[in-house]
Every structure is written in structure tokens, then in C-alpha cells.
Design a protein around this motif. Sequence first.
Motif: not given
Length: 54
Positions: A39-47
Motif C-alpha cells: 500500500a505504500h509507494a513514494t511518487i515524486t512529480l518532476l518539474p
Amino acid sequence: MHPAARALRTSPEVFTTALARLGEAGLLTYSYDGDPDAAHATITLLPAGSSSGP
């Protein structure tokens, strides 16, 4: 990933495929905390205009 897929009313497979495609396009990065079905993920939106390789 199941809770996010459920919230978007799609399957986990479609959701993870979409993440992969967005990552390939350089729009985001993501990583799983353990098992990809967790259930855990890290999502990073990039510029905008950022290009990161897979």
C-alpha cells in the motif's frame, strides 16, 4: 497500489502501467516501499521540462 487504483476506479495493473509510462516520459519518479503490491509507494512529480532516465 490497490487503494490508489481503487480510488481512481481502475485496476492496479493499469495504474502501475500509467506510473511507468509517466516515469519514462520524465514526469515523475516512483518507488515502492517493499513489495510493488504494498500500500505504500513514494511518487515524486518532476518539474516541467525535467528529463530523468529510467
